[in-house]
Design a protein around this motif. Sequence first.
Motif, short mmCIF file in Angstrom:
data_model
loop_
_atom_site.label_atom_id
_atom_site.label_comp_id
_atom_site.label_asym_id
_atom_site.label_seq_id
_atom_site.Cartn_x
_atom_site.Cartn_y
_atom_site.Cartn_z
N HIS A 171 0.82 -1.21 0.00
CA HIS A 171 0.00 0.00 0.00
C HIS A 171 0.86 1.26 0.00
O HIS A 171 0.52 2.25 -0.64
CB HIS A 171 -0.93 0.01 1.22
N ASP A 172 1.97 1.21 0.74
CA ASP A 172 2.84 2.39 0.81
C ASP A 172 3.41 2.73 -0.56
O ASP A 172 3.56 3.91 -0.92
CB ASP A 172 3.98 2.16 1.80
N ALA A 173 3.75 1.70 -1.34
CA ALA A 173 4.31 1.94 -2.67
C ALA A 173 3.26 2.58 -3.59
O ALA A 173 3.58 3.48 -4.37
CB ALA A 173 4.80 0.63 -3.28
N VAL A 174 2.01 2.12 -3.49
CA VAL A 174 0.94 2.71 -4.31
C VAL A 174 0.70 4.16 -3.88
O VAL A 174 0.54 5.05 -4.72
CB VAL A 174 -0.36 1.89 -4.19
N ASP A 175 0.70 4.38 -2.56
CA ASP A 175 0.52 5.75 -2.07
C ASP A 175 1.64 6.66 -2.56
O ASP A 175 1.40 7.81 -2.96
CB ASP A 175 0.49 5.76 -0.53
N GLU A 176 2.88 6.15 -2.53
CA GLU A 176 4.01 6.95 -2.98
C GLU A 176 3.90 7.27 -4.46
O GLU A 176 4.19 8.41 -4.88
CB GLU A 176 5.32 6.22 -2.70
N LEU A 177 3.47 6.29 -5.25
CA LEU A 177 3.29 6.53 -6.68
C LEU A 177 2.29 7.65 -6.91
O LEU A 177 2.53 8.58 -7.70
CB LEU A 177 2.82 5.25 -7.36
N GLU A 178 1.16 7.59 -6.21
CA GLU A 178 0.13 8.61 -6.36
C GLU A 178 0.64 9.98 -5.93
O GLU A 178 0.45 10.98 -6.64
CB GLU A 178 -1.11 8.22 -5.55
N GLU A 179 1.31 10.03 -4.79
CA GLU A 179 1.79 11.31 -4.26
C GLU A 179 2.84 11.94 -5.18
O GLU A 179 2.81 13.15 -5.44
CB GLU A 179 2.38 11.09 -2.86
N ARG A 180 3.73 11.13 -5.70
CA ARG A 180 4.80 11.69 -6.51
C ARG A 180 4.32 12.12 -7.89
O ARG A 180 4.83 13.10 -8.46
CB ARG A 180 5.95 10.69 -6.60
N LEU A 181 3.34 11.44 -8.45
CA LEU A 181 2.77 11.89 -9.71
C LEU A 181 2.03 13.21 -9.51
O LEU A 181 2.09 14.10 -10.37
CB LEU A 181 1.84 10.83 -10.29
N ALA A 182 1.33 13.33 -8.38
CA ALA A 182 0.67 14.60 -8.06
C ALA A 182 1.70 15.71 -7.87
O ALA A 182 1.48 16.86 -8.29
CB ALA A 182 -0.18 14.45 -6.81
N GLU A 183 2.84 15.37 -7.28
CA GLU A 183 3.91 16.36 -7.11
C GLU A 183 4.47 16.81 -8.46
O GLU A 183 4.85 17.97 -8.63
CB GLU A 183 5.04 15.76 -6.26
N CYS A 184 4.50 15.89 -9.44
CA CYS A 184 4.97 16.26 -10.78
C CYS A 184 4.09 17.36 -11.36
O CYS A 184 4.57 18.32 -11.97
CB CYS A 184 4.95 15.04 -11.70
N ALA A 185 2.77 17.22 -11.16
CA ALA A 185 1.84 18.23 -11.67
C ALA A 185 2.03 19.55 -10.94
O ALA A 185 2.06 20.62 -11.56
CB ALA A 185 0.40 17.74 -11.52
N ALA A 186 2.17 19.48 -9.62
CA ALA A 186 2.32 20.70 -8.82
C ALA A 186 3.62 21.43 -9.17
O ALA A 186 3.65 22.65 -9.30
CB ALA A 186 2.29 20.35 -7.33
N ARG A 187 4.69 20.67 -9.38
CA ARG A 187 5.97 21.27 -9.71
C ARG A 187 5.94 21.91 -11.09
O ARG A 187 6.47 23.01 -11.29
CB ARG A 187 7.08 20.20 -9.64
N ALA A 188 5.32 21.22 -12.04
CA ALA A 188 5.21 21.79 -13.39
C ALA A 188 4.40 23.07 -13.38
O ALA A 188 4.73 24.04 -14.08
CB ALA A 188 4.56 20.77 -14.33
N GLU A 189 3.36 23.11 -12.57
CA GLU A 189 2.56 24.32 -12.43
C GLU A 189 3.39 25.47 -11.88
O GLU A 189 3.35 26.60 -12.38
CB GLU A 189 1.37 24.03 -11.50
N GLN A 190 4.16 25.20 -10.84
CA GLN A 190 4.97 26.24 -10.22
C GLN A 190 6.04 26.78 -11.17
O GLN A 190 6.23 27.99 -11.29
CB GLN A 190 5.63 25.67 -8.96
N VAL A 191 6.72 25.86 -11.86
CA VAL A 191 7.79 26.28 -12.77
C VAL A 191 7.21 27.08 -13.93
O VAL A 191 7.76 28.13 -14.32
CB VAL A 191 8.58 25.06 -13.28
N GLY A 192 6.10 26.62 -14.49
CA GLY A 192 5.48 27.33 -15.61
C GLY A 192 5.03 28.72 -15.23
O GLY A 192 5.26 29.69 -15.96
N ASN A 193 4.41 28.84 -14.07
CA ASN A 193 3.94 30.15 -13.62
C ASN A 193 5.10 31.07 -13.25
O ASN A 193 5.03 32.29 -13.47
CB ASN A 193 3.00 30.00 -12.42
N ALA A 194 6.15 30.49 -12.69
CA ALA A 194 7.31 31.30 -12.32
C ALA A 194 7.96 31.91 -13.55
O ALA A 194 8.43 33.06 -13.51
CB ALA A 194 8.31 30.45 -11.55
N HIS A 195 7.96 31.17 -14.65
CA HIS A 195 8.62 31.66 -15.86
C HIS A 195 7.90 32.87 -16.45
O HIS A 195 8.53 33.81 -16.93
CB HIS A 195 8.68 30.53 -16.89
N TYR A 196 6.57 32.83 -16.42
CA TYR A 196 5.79 33.89 -17.07
C TYR A 196 5.22 34.92 -16.11
O TYR A 196 5.01 36.08 -16.48
CB TYR A 196 4.64 33.28 -17.87
#
Length: 255
Positions: free
Chosen positions: A66-91
Amino acid sequence: MACALLTACAGGSRHSRHGELGFADTETAAKARHAAYVAEQASARAAASTLVKAAPVLLGLMQQDHDAVDELEERLAECAARAEQVGNAHYFHGRPPTRQECSEIVEKDRCGNPITRAMQLGKQKHVLALQCAEEVLKELWPAPFSIEQRYRYYPNARFLETISKAKEAQLIADGCTEELRGTIKPDLVLHADRNLLEAALTLDFKFPCPDSNLPKWTEYGPSSPYVGRNQGQVYNAALGGPALLISPGTGVRMR
């Protein structure tokens, strides 16, 4: 644990039916209660996991971890959050764009169709999110996966085939995009085995602009063979596995 230890200590002053101290019996009961508590917490965690609820097969593929599945979900969500931050920071120096800024036309494509800032930002954030997701999947996903694989799907015949990236690039370069009409191109397809025409799970990143909008599947219009349906429904019909959204504000969600 503290309650269990207190109960065990209190039980030390009592006698069992056989006249001997009941500390060992009480300690065993405390351990049983603790084990039940741990199991209950694990069950609650699994119930809270969007990935497990949507695709229970993931637990089998990830060795019931279960921990591995939770980590997969959390880290994919972090990918989206990080991409959002970097994109907004640039513009926008870190702030999210306004509704007016999202709707501004910033350029036109080769056919003269307008490209809004929302479309431009979404494309750039997708690149960042997919780069991040590839690293996460290489580390955590135990089976094959596909990134931005284009498929040709024949719903009436229930037939699916892949289009190579070289063929796709050639058609686009030749301006033969009509030949791509009716094809699908999910962001991430997680396979259960080496059958790359079936999905254990399909995932699409969405970057709403402005960020107050809720992420949602694209609805197919009247010129599409999938009119009346949305991306998630077609992904599910074509690839067989459930289809989920990933966005910066809501993480992984079913719809």
